[in-house]
Scaffold this active site. Structure first.
Site, short mmCIF file in Angstrom:
data_model
loop_
_atom_site.label_atom_id
_atom_site.label_comp_id
_atom_site.label_asym_id
_atom_site.label_seq_id
_atom_site.Cartn_x
_atom_site.Cartn_y
_atom_site.Cartn_z
CB THR A 72 -0.86 0.01 1.25
OG1 THR A 72 -1.63 -1.14 1.57
CG2 THR A 72 -1.87 1.16 1.45
NE ARG A 119 -9.20 -7.42 1.13
CZ ARG A 119 -8.06 -6.78 1.55
NH1 ARG A 119 -7.76 -5.92 0.67
NH2 ARG A 119 -7.55 -6.93 2.39
CB VAL A 120 -13.70 -3.08 0.09
CG1 VAL A 120 -12.90 -1.62 0.35
CG2 VAL A 120 -14.16 -3.13 -1.35
N GLY A 121 -10.21 -3.72 1.36
CA GLY A 121 -9.80 -3.60 2.62
C GLY A 121 -9.85 -2.37 3.43
CG ASP A 122 -6.51 -1.25 6.09
OD1 ASP A 122 -6.00 -1.89 4.94
OD2 ASP A 122 -5.70 -0.23 6.44
CB THR A 176 0.74 -0.29 5.05
OG1 THR A 176 1.11 -1.54 4.28
CG2 THR A 176 2.03 0.24 5.85
N GLY A 213 -5.53 -5.88 5.97
CA GLY A 213 -6.70 -4.90 5.89
C GLY A 213 -8.02 -5.30 6.97
#
Length: 318
Positions: A183, A211-214, A234, A237
């Site tokens: 990231t 999928r979506v991370g932080d 980073t 997530g």
């Protein structure tokens, strides 16, 4: 308090991802390239601050540079999803107003951080996803590219290898540890005493559809508030979301009076670690104090103010 802030040195802190970066992982040439790119991004952001520019502009400039560099997992050089696509997430936040913008799952926007900023400044919303985000990008004249623009031979080769390993049912091969954490991010403090934070990523290698991370989640991947601190995360997530890592660090600073370093240490070395996850954060306070804290083997990182200019990759020994 305000008088003290006015004297705080303009500062920028950046990261290019945390993860299994043990010495020996990269060749000397590769390391030199990473350091060069980190320095370039630092200087791009710092120059803006040094000339009296806004923290938001500095954060955006540093991140754009890293999004355009194929060695980072953001923009060009993003990792591939399980289906062989590049899906990008990004967010930005203004510490002065608590205004924020974020985008998730975009596939044709050259610089997702610019789109996140457009969402913040040109819409009444905070987050746009997928097709809607791209429609908004086009309406606002952002540079669009073909999805193939993001593909690099190195990332594609790693993807094919992971796919093959998955077929051969190797244990955990589908989530190669090395690829959870790429990231890029930046936090900045400008001459007016304003903080800003931004983050951008290609996400987790081999992530499943949608999928979506932080990274695009305000309070998890990115947070900035002039009253406490600015954070870009980073790491793994899913855990950063569940622990609202970025907001938690700033809350400890705001409500418990901790230094940014104490707060970052508590969250990364205790709360995150106790859950069995790893990653890192960069944190910057309104007084110019900063932390670059991680519990992984390494984190690409750098800081620049009037007295210091430093870039590093591995553990604390550097």
């Amino acid at each position: 308090m305000a008088e003290h802030h006015e004297a705080a040195p303009v500062t920028i802190v950046i990261h290019g991802g945390a993860g299994a970066l043990a010495p020996g992982r990269y060749t000397t040439e590769e390391e030199a390239l990473f350091r060069e790119k980190l320095s370039e991004a630092l200087n791009a952001g710092y120059e803006i601050l040094d000339n009296g520019g806004a923290a938001l502009d500095a954060v955006e400039a540093a991140i754009v540079l890293m999004e355009d560099a194929p060695m980072f997992n953001a923009g060009k050089g993003a990792v591939f999803t399980r289906e062989g696509k590049n899906e990008l997430d990004s967010s930005i936040m203004d510490g002065a107003t608590l205004n924020a913008g974020a985008v998730a799952g975009v596939t044709r926007v050259k610089n997702p951080i610019k789109l996140a900023r457009a969402v913040m400044e040109k819409s009444e919303h905070v987050m746009f996803a997928r097709d809607g985000a791209e429609k908004f990008a086009k309406e606002n004249g952002l540079e669009m590219v073909k999805p193939g623009y993001f593909k690099t031979p190195e990332r594609w080769a790693r993807y094919k290898k992971a796919l093959k390993a998955e077929k051969e049912k190797e244990k955990d091969a589908s989530l190669s540890h090395d690829f959870k954490y790429g990231t890029v991010g930046a936090v900045a403090l400008d001459a007016d005493g304003n903080l800003a934070a931004g983050t951008s990523t290609g996400g987790m290698m081999m992530k499943k559809y949608g999928r979506v991370g932080d990274t695009p989640i305000i309070g998890a991947g990115t947070f900035a508030d002039n009253k406490s601190c600015a954070v870009s995360s980073t790491g793994w997530g899913e855990y950063f979301i569940r622990l609202t890592i970025a907001r938690d660090i700033c809350a400890q600073v705001e409500y418990q009076g901790k230094s940014v370093e104490e707060a970052a240490n508590d969250v990364i070395h205790h709360r995150l670690q106790d859950m069995g996850a790893d990653g890192g954060v960069i944190v910057l306070g309104p007084d110019g104090s900063y932390a670059m804290t991680f519990n992984s083997k390494g984190m690409f990182r750098g800081v620049k103010n009037a007295d210091t200019e430093q870039v590093a990759i591995y553990g604390e020994a550097e």
